[in-house]
Design an enzyme around this catalytic site. Structure first.
Site, short mmCIF file in Angstrom:
data_model
loop_
_atom_site.label_atom_id
_atom_site.label_comp_id
_atom_site.label_asym_id
_atom_site.label_seq_id
_atom_site.Cartn_x
_atom_site.Cartn_y
_atom_site.Cartn_z
N HIS A 1 0.84 -1.20 0.00
CA HIS A 1 0.00 0.00 0.00
C HIS A 1 0.88 1.26 0.00
O HIS A 1 0.57 2.24 -0.69
CB HIS A 1 -0.89 0.03 1.25
CG HIS A 1 -1.88 -1.10 1.34
ND1 HIS A 1 -1.80 -2.06 2.31
CD2 HIS A 1 -2.97 -1.40 0.60
CE1 HIS A 1 -2.82 -2.90 2.18
NE2 HIS A 1 -3.53 -2.55 1.14
N MET B 1 3.12 -9.23 -0.73
CA MET B 1 2.56 -8.71 0.52
C MET B 1 1.04 -8.64 0.40
O MET B 1 0.50 -8.31 -0.65
CB MET B 1 3.13 -7.33 0.80
CG MET B 1 4.57 -7.40 1.21
SD MET B 1 5.10 -5.83 1.88
CE MET B 1 6.79 -6.24 2.25
P1 AMP Z 1 -6.47 -4.08 -0.42
O1 AMP Z 1 -6.31 -3.22 0.80
O2 AMP Z 1 -5.96 -5.46 -0.26
O3 AMP Z 1 -7.86 -4.00 -1.00
O4 AMP Z 1 -5.53 -3.44 -1.54
C1 AMP Z 1 -5.60 -2.09 -1.87
C2 AMP Z 1 -4.72 -1.85 -3.06
O5 AMP Z 1 -3.39 -2.22 -2.76
C3 AMP Z 1 -5.14 -2.66 -4.29
O6 AMP Z 1 -5.00 -1.86 -5.45
C4 AMP Z 1 -4.14 -3.79 -4.29
O7 AMP Z 1 -3.90 -4.32 -5.58
C5 AMP Z 1 -2.90 -3.09 -3.76
N1 AMP Z 1 -1.94 -4.04 -3.20
C6 AMP Z 1 -2.20 -5.04 -2.33
N2 AMP Z 1 -1.08 -5.76 -2.08
C7 AMP Z 1 -0.09 -5.20 -2.83
C8 AMP Z 1 1.29 -5.50 -3.02
N3 AMP Z 1 1.90 -6.51 -2.40
N4 AMP Z 1 1.99 -4.71 -3.86
C9 AMP Z 1 1.39 -3.67 -4.51
N5 AMP Z 1 0.09 -3.35 -4.37
C10 AMP Z 1 -0.66 -4.10 -3.54
#
Ligand code: AMP
Length: 289
Positions: A37, A191
């Site tokens: 994030h 991650m």
């Molecule tokens: P989430 O909080 O899991 O809904 O993710 C929010 C945003 O962070 C989404 O656009 C995900 O694709 C991105 N995201 C989650 N994990 C990663 C990661 N390891 N590397 C880059 N972006 C991520």
């Protein structure tokens, strides 16, 4: 750093900011922030510029979780998230409530959804049927509430990013969709807030996802014409995953990176995604081959 909970306050801030400031970049998240994030927040700042504004939304969206999924147990740590956003120079953290986002669902007053119908039913959509309807709806709502010039999503959720890109284009939403690379642990595990569910043994076997993706890339690149039949590579990779006792494969998919159409023959530049269960925890990852 401003903390905004009310929808009207958010929209008013966004309209004012459009008149007075530079670009606005949005990073939608479900909180429990990690380095993945943070990389999106940094990317958002780079795109918005120093005169622009960065908004991070923190919202665990109930409509994208299936009935037997982890909505109620999804990890939440708002104090830590706010500290991270503050440290990263975020201008606004937007934290709407469920009742404001989806009012009166019992009285059927909430009845409008955004459905992307071509890319959504495949892969993740097969395993999680209502998931992308929830995602496209909430992202569309977040766009209307924060009125960003650009929004940053992670390549970790490749299908989600492709669907949001398609939705934004199809509905002529004036938001530039930026897709940022996947950030990984030292051993290659992508991650994810859900990694916290893994016990020690599951965690030690979880790098099988990146190992399988990397092996697939090696197989394609070293094949004659840099291409191989999908069935052939599938069976090699499935055997590899079976070597990890705790890993239960949900799917492996090979597809065109834009249309997400499944491929009979996999070549250099094709895309691969997979989902693997460790107990109840479902991990996903993907790679360009
Ligand atoms: P989430 O909080 O899991 O809904 O993710 C929010 C945003 O962070 C989404 O656009 C995900 O694709 C991105 N995201 C989650 N994990 C990663 C990661 N390891 N590397 C880059 N972006 C991520």
């Amino acid at each position: 750093m401003k903390q905004i909970r009310h929808l009207k306050t958010m929209q008013r801030w966004a309209l004012d900011s459009k008149r007075t400031s530079g670009k606005v970049a949005l990073v939608p998240t479900m909180g429990c922030l990690h380095e993945g994030h943070v990389s999106l927040i940094k990317r958002a700042r780079k795109s918005a510029g120093t005169a622009g504004k960065v908004i991070v939304s923190i919202y665990v969206n109930p409509t994208q979780f299936g009935a037997n999924e982890d909505f109620s147990s999804y990890p939440r740590d708002l104090t830590r998230d706010l500290n991270i956003c503050d440290r990263e120079g975020v201008d606004v953290v937007f934290m709407p409530s469920d009742t404001s986002m989806y009012p009166d669902t019992t009285e059927k007053e909430y009845s409008t959804y955004v459905i992307e119908s071509s890319l959504s039913p495949k892969m993740e959509g097969k395993s999680r049927p209502a998931h992308f309807k929830g995602v496209t709806t909430v992202v569309c709502k977040l766009f209307m509430l924060t009125l960003p010039d650009m929004a940053v999503f992670g390549a970790k959720d490749y299908q989600q990013a492709a669907i949001i890109r398609r939705m934004t284009s199809n509905l002529n939403i004036p938001v530039k969709v930026i897709i940022a690379p996947t950030i990984r642990e030292k051993d290659g595990l992508a991650m994810s807030s859900r990694n916290a569910y893994l016990n020690k043994e599951e965690r030690s076997q979880s790098p099988i996802l990146i190992q399988t993706l990397t092996e697939a890339k090696g197989i394609v690149r070293s094949s004659p014409d840099q291409s191989i039949q999908t069935t052939k590579i599938q069976s090699i990779l499935k055997a590899r995953i079976r070597t990890k006792k705790l890993a239960k494969l949900d799917y492996i998919a090979f597809f065109d990176p834009v249309t997400l159409q499944p491929l009979d023959k996999v070549c250099k530049g094709s895309h691969m995604a997979l989902a693997v269960y460790f107990g109840k925890t479902r991990l996903i990852d993907n790679i360009r081959l």
